[in-house]
Design a protein around this motif. Structure first.
Motif, mmCIF file in Angstrom:
data_model
loop_
_atom_site.group_PDB
_atom_site.id
_atom_site.type_symbol
_atom_site.label_atom_id
_atom_site.label_comp_id
_atom_site.label_asym_id
_atom_site.label_seq_id
_atom_site.Cartn_x
_atom_site.Cartn_y
_atom_site.Cartn_z
ATOM 1 N N ASP A 143 0.794 -0.824 -0.090
ATOM 2 C CA ASP A 143 0.167 0.196 0.636
ATOM 3 C C ASP A 143 1.441 1.332 0.118
ATOM 4 O O ASP A 143 0.396 2.149 -0.692
ATOM 5 C CB ASP A 143 -1.060 -0.012 0.834
ATOM 6 N N TYR A 144 1.504 1.286 0.781
ATOM 7 C CA TYR A 144 3.440 2.465 0.989
ATOM 8 C C TYR A 144 3.214 2.686 -0.742
ATOM 9 O O TYR A 144 3.360 3.925 -1.306
ATOM 10 C CB TYR A 144 4.182 2.285 1.546
ATOM 11 N N GLU A 145 4.291 1.768 -1.226
ATOM 12 C CA GLU A 145 4.522 1.798 -2.316
ATOM 13 C C GLU A 145 3.137 2.516 -3.462
ATOM 14 O O GLU A 145 3.755 2.609 -4.616
ATOM 15 C CB GLU A 145 4.823 0.545 -3.274
ATOM 16 N N LYS A 146 2.316 1.903 -3.344
ATOM 17 C CA LYS A 146 1.357 2.313 -4.671
ATOM 18 C C LYS A 146 0.634 3.468 -4.065
ATOM 19 O O LYS A 146 1.038 4.640 -5.295
ATOM 20 C CB LYS A 146 0.131 0.871 -4.328
ATOM 21 N N SER A 147 0.313 3.939 -2.830
ATOM 22 C CA SER A 147 0.753 5.583 -3.303
ATOM 23 C C SER A 147 1.401 5.820 -3.061
ATOM 24 O O SER A 147 0.949 7.271 -3.652
ATOM 25 C CB SER A 147 -0.383 5.375 -1.626
ATOM 26 N N THR A 148 2.271 6.193 -2.629
ATOM 27 C CA THR A 148 3.981 6.757 -3.372
ATOM 28 C C THR A 148 3.600 7.041 -4.696
ATOM 29 O O THR A 148 4.162 8.387 -4.973
ATOM 30 C CB THR A 148 5.008 6.944 -1.924
ATOM 31 N N ALA A 149 3.370 5.433 -5.125
ATOM 32 C CA ALA A 149 3.688 5.738 -6.633
ATOM 33 C C ALA A 149 2.638 6.860 -7.154
ATOM 34 O O ALA A 149 2.437 7.290 -8.520
ATOM 35 C CB ALA A 149 3.813 4.454 -7.305
ATOM 36 N N MET A 150 1.370 6.446 -6.577
ATOM 37 C CA MET A 150 -0.228 7.786 -7.159
ATOM 38 C C MET A 150 0.810 9.172 -6.997
ATOM 39 O O MET A 150 0.164 9.640 -8.086
ATOM 40 C CB MET A 150 -0.820 7.478 -6.663
ATOM 41 N N ALA A 151 1.026 9.339 -6.176
ATOM 42 C CA ALA A 151 1.392 10.836 -5.827
ATOM 43 C C ALA A 151 2.445 11.077 -6.500
ATOM 44 O O ALA A 151 2.541 12.118 -6.865
ATOM 45 C CB ALA A 151 1.919 10.179 -4.040
ATOM 46 N N GLU A 152 3.431 10.711 -6.657
ATOM 47 C CA GLU A 152 4.751 10.783 -7.581
ATOM 48 C C GLU A 152 4.158 11.519 -9.061
ATOM 49 O O GLU A 152 4.416 12.227 -9.853
ATOM 50 C CB GLU A 152 5.755 10.021 -7.188
ATOM 51 N N GLU A 153 3.090 10.451 -9.569
ATOM 52 C CA GLU A 153 2.449 10.625 -11.000
ATOM 53 C C GLU A 153 1.651 11.646 -10.723
ATOM 54 O O GLU A 153 1.571 12.937 -11.329
ATOM 55 C CB GLU A 153 2.288 9.629 -11.484
ATOM 56 N N ILE A 154 1.105 11.815 -10.007
ATOM 57 C CA ILE A 154 -0.205 13.111 -9.314
ATOM 58 C C ILE A 154 0.980 14.319 -9.620
ATOM 59 O O ILE A 154 0.876 15.513 -10.206
ATOM 60 C CB ILE A 154 -0.837 13.664 -8.772
ATOM 61 N N GLY A 155 2.212 14.243 -8.551
ATOM 62 C CA GLY A 155 2.569 15.965 -9.054
ATOM 63 C C GLY A 155 3.563 16.387 -9.892
ATOM 64 O O GLY A 155 3.904 17.631 -10.455
ATOM 65 N N ALA A 156 4.251 15.643 -10.809
ATOM 66 C CA ALA A 156 4.939 15.677 -12.105
ATOM 67 C C ALA A 156 3.664 16.090 -13.195
ATOM 68 O O ALA A 156 3.801 17.076 -13.643
ATOM 69 C CB ALA A 156 5.440 13.503 -12.629
ATOM 70 N N MET A 157 2.489 15.381 -12.716
ATOM 71 C CA MET A 157 1.388 16.026 -14.175
ATOM 72 C C MET A 157 1.051 17.271 -13.945
ATOM 73 O O MET A 157 0.629 18.970 -14.296
ATOM 74 C CB MET A 157 0.356 15.077 -13.800
ATOM 75 N N LEU A 158 0.687 17.766 -11.969
ATOM 76 C CA LEU A 158 0.962 19.193 -11.447
ATOM 77 C C LEU A 158 1.647 19.770 -11.809
ATOM 78 O O LEU A 158 1.894 21.008 -12.451
ATOM 79 C CB LEU A 158 0.141 19.227 -9.489
ATOM 80 N N TRP A 159 2.631 19.749 -11.749
ATOM 81 C CA TRP A 159 3.497 20.418 -11.767
ATOM 82 C C TRP A 159 4.251 21.478 -13.134
ATOM 83 O O TRP A 159 4.529 21.947 -13.256
ATOM 84 C CB TRP A 159 5.570 19.595 -10.931
ATOM 85 N N THR A 160 3.803 19.948 -14.081
ATOM 86 C CA THR A 160 4.181 20.515 -15.746
ATOM 87 C C THR A 160 2.344 21.396 -15.509
ATOM 88 O O THR A 160 3.081 22.517 -16.339
ATOM 89 C CB THR A 160 3.434 19.174 -16.498
ATOM 90 N N GLU A 161 1.389 21.375 -15.096
ATOM 91 C CA GLU A 161 0.285 22.838 -14.897
ATOM 92 C C GLU A 161 0.965 23.562 -15.118
ATOM 93 O O GLU A 161 0.510 24.847 -15.371
ATOM 94 C CB GLU A 161 -0.809 22.012 -14.352
ATOM 95 N N MET A 162 1.578 23.434 -13.718
ATOM 96 C CA MET A 162 1.771 24.758 -12.909
ATOM 97 C C MET A 162 2.986 25.230 -13.733
ATOM 98 O O MET A 162 2.942 27.015 -13.731
ATOM 99 C CB MET A 162 2.407 24.748 -11.888
ATOM 100 N N THR A 163 3.637 24.695 -14.209
ATOM 101 C CA THR A 163 5.136 25.550 -15.199
ATOM 102 C C THR A 163 4.719 26.069 -16.578
ATOM 103 O O THR A 163 4.262 27.054 -16.846
ATOM 104 C CB THR A 163 5.894 24.481 -15.270
ATOM 105 N N LYS A 164 3.128 25.702 -16.693
ATOM 106 C CA LYS A 164 2.652 26.076 -17.998
ATOM 107 C C LYS A 164 1.831 27.455 -17.756
ATOM 108 O O LYS A 164 1.665 28.531 -18.587
ATOM 109 C CB LYS A 164 1.956 24.962 -18.664
ATOM 110 N N LEU A 165 0.849 27.462 -16.728
ATOM 111 C CA LEU A 165 0.597 28.524 -16.183
ATOM 112 C C LEU A 165 1.307 29.777 -15.561
ATOM 113 O O LEU A 165 1.081 31.346 -16.142
ATOM 114 C CB LEU A 165 -0.092 29.018 -14.879
ATOM 115 N N ASP A 166 2.407 28.960 -14.889
ATOM 116 C CA ASP A 166 3.725 30.411 -14.540
ATOM 117 C C ASP A 166 4.143 31.046 -15.779
ATOM 118 O O ASP A 166 4.572 32.363 -15.730
ATOM 119 C CB ASP A 166 4.619 29.425 -13.793
ATOM 120 N N LYS A 167 3.800 30.205 -17.274
ATOM 121 C CA LYS A 167 4.676 31.180 -17.963
ATOM 122 C C LYS A 167 3.768 31.890 -18.615
ATOM 123 O O LYS A 167 4.420 33.003 -19.735
ATOM 124 C CB LYS A 167 5.140 30.019 -19.253
ATOM 125 N N ASN A 168 2.741 31.889 -18.251
ATOM 126 C CA ASN A 168 1.760 33.528 -18.524
ATOM 127 C C ASN A 168 1.858 34.276 -18.282
ATOM 128 O O ASN A 168 1.192 35.685 -18.456
ATOM 129 C CB ASN A 168 0.022 33.016 -18.810
#
Length: 120
Positions: free
Chosen positions: A94-119
């Motif tokens: 459960d730890y590995e599954k939850s942290t993998a989910m969080a890592e993927e979400i974090g990477a995708m969210l960071w991408t969105e923030m970077t795109k917004l920030d460039k505006n």
């Protein structure tokens, strides 16, 4: 993948994450109901709630602020997953599954923030 598909995919991943966190915290010690259990649930729910609220706002700078809050809540929940694993509240799977989910979400969210920030 277009922008709307990306946002929907990220929102679905966040939804799956919060439901998984709620599921795994049902097995936490009862004496942690107002401690780690409550805080982990609150932090993981805050990830998706701030994301949704951010995109309900018209101003890009306000959207970015909510994305940053969402990202910060994700980081908080990741720490609490680490803490819970070390304390023995979570099994390794459960730890590995939850942290993998969080890592993927974090990477995708960071991408969105970077795109917004460039505006700006």
């Amino acid at each position: 993948m277009d922008v709307i598909e990306y946002k929907d995919k990220l929102k679905k991943k966040m939804d799956n994450y919060v439901h998984f966190v709620y599921k795994i915290t049902k097995n936490f010690p009862k004496d942690e109901i107002y401690g780690v259990t409550s805080q982990l649930r609150k932090a993981s729910l805050s990830v998706i709630l701030n994301y949704i609220e951010g995109y309900a706002r018209r101003k890009k700078l306000v959207q970015l602020n909510f994305m940053e809050i969402s990202y910060a809540s994700l980081q908080e929940s990741k720490y609490l997953l680490d803490f819970s694993f070390i304390e023995g509240y979570l099994n390794k799977e459960d730890y590995e599954k939850s942290t993998a989910m969080a890592e993927e979400i974090g990477a995708m969210l960071w991408t969105e923030m970077t795109k917004l920030d460039k505006n700006f």
